[in-house]
Design a protein around this motif. Sequence first.
Motif, mmCIF file in Angstrom:
data_model
loop_
_atom_site.group_PDB
_atom_site.id
_atom_site.type_symbol
_atom_site.label_atom_id
_atom_site.label_comp_id
_atom_site.label_asym_id
_atom_site.label_seq_id
_atom_site.Cartn_x
_atom_site.Cartn_y
_atom_site.Cartn_z
ATOM 1 N N GLY A 16 -3.772 -8.471 7.971
ATOM 2 C CA GLY A 16 -4.359 -8.994 7.187
ATOM 3 C C GLY A 16 -3.667 -8.642 5.064
ATOM 4 N N HIS A 17 -2.715 -7.152 5.350
ATOM 5 C CA HIS A 17 -2.435 -7.448 4.064
ATOM 6 C C HIS A 17 -0.860 -7.653 3.763
ATOM 7 N N LEU A 18 -1.130 -7.366 2.614
ATOM 8 C CA LEU A 18 0.563 -7.535 1.895
ATOM 9 C C LEU A 18 1.463 -7.244 3.179
ATOM 10 N N THR A 19 3.115 -7.651 3.276
ATOM 11 C CA THR A 19 3.730 -7.555 4.575
ATOM 12 C C THR A 19 5.186 -7.120 2.514
ATOM 13 N N LYS A 20 5.766 -5.847 3.352
ATOM 14 C CA LYS A 20 6.769 -5.084 2.462
ATOM 15 C C LYS A 20 7.743 -6.400 1.706
ATOM 16 N N MET A 39 -0.390 -14.104 -3.442
ATOM 17 C CA MET A 39 0.055 -12.370 -4.031
ATOM 18 C C MET A 39 -1.608 -11.843 -5.012
ATOM 19 N N SER A 40 -1.800 -12.278 -5.997
ATOM 20 C CA SER A 40 -2.711 -11.602 -6.978
ATOM 21 C C SER A 40 -4.156 -11.685 -6.692
ATOM 22 N N GLU A 41 -4.282 -13.176 -5.563
ATOM 23 C CA GLU A 41 -5.513 -13.252 -5.186
ATOM 24 C C GLU A 41 -6.260 -11.966 -4.954
ATOM 25 N N HIS A 42 -5.133 -11.808 -3.584
ATOM 26 C CA HIS A 42 -5.496 -10.643 -2.681
ATOM 27 C C HIS A 42 -4.993 -9.697 -3.056
ATOM 28 N N ILE A 43 -4.300 -8.804 -3.826
ATOM 29 C CA ILE A 43 -4.767 -8.064 -4.162
ATOM 30 C C ILE A 43 -5.923 -7.359 -5.381
ATOM 31 N N ALA A 50 -3.741 -2.998 -2.950
ATOM 32 C CA ALA A 50 -3.305 -3.189 -5.189
ATOM 33 C C ALA A 50 -2.705 -1.322 -4.731
ATOM 34 N N ASP A 51 -3.206 -0.386 -4.064
ATOM 35 C CA ASP A 51 -2.917 0.445 -4.521
ATOM 36 C C ASP A 51 -1.358 1.161 -3.231
ATOM 37 N N VAL A 52 -1.241 -0.165 -2.669
ATOM 38 C CA VAL A 52 0.394 -0.212 -2.392
ATOM 39 C C VAL A 52 1.134 -0.444 -2.939
ATOM 40 N N LEU A 53 0.894 -1.838 -3.521
ATOM 41 C CA LEU A 53 1.699 -1.990 -4.731
ATOM 42 C C LEU A 53 1.954 -1.441 -6.079
ATOM 43 N N ALA A 54 0.873 -0.725 -6.734
ATOM 44 C CA ALA A 54 0.923 0.450 -7.283
ATOM 45 C C ALA A 54 1.866 0.881 -7.129
#
Length: 75
Positions: A16-20, A39-43, A50-54
């Motif tokens: 359920g997390h964002l893919t690479k 994506m924005s709604e999910h993070i 959110a941490d992985v994106l940052a």
Amino acid sequence: MEGGVYVRIILFNENGHLTKELLQKFKAGSLSENELVLMSEHICLCETCADVLADSFNDNELEIGRASCRERVYG
């Protein structure tokens, strides 16, 4: 697909997390509007993603963004 949202790539992994792939396309600026919204709604709801994106940005990438913003604000 009736009533759904069309996306071109797989947005979430089996946990359920964002893919690479999604993160790479986000950084490249190549997400569709629907993909960007999802994506924005999910993070907003998932601290892990959110941490992985940052953490996916290095200091050099962030500095370029800051300089670009400064140019738009101050000319």
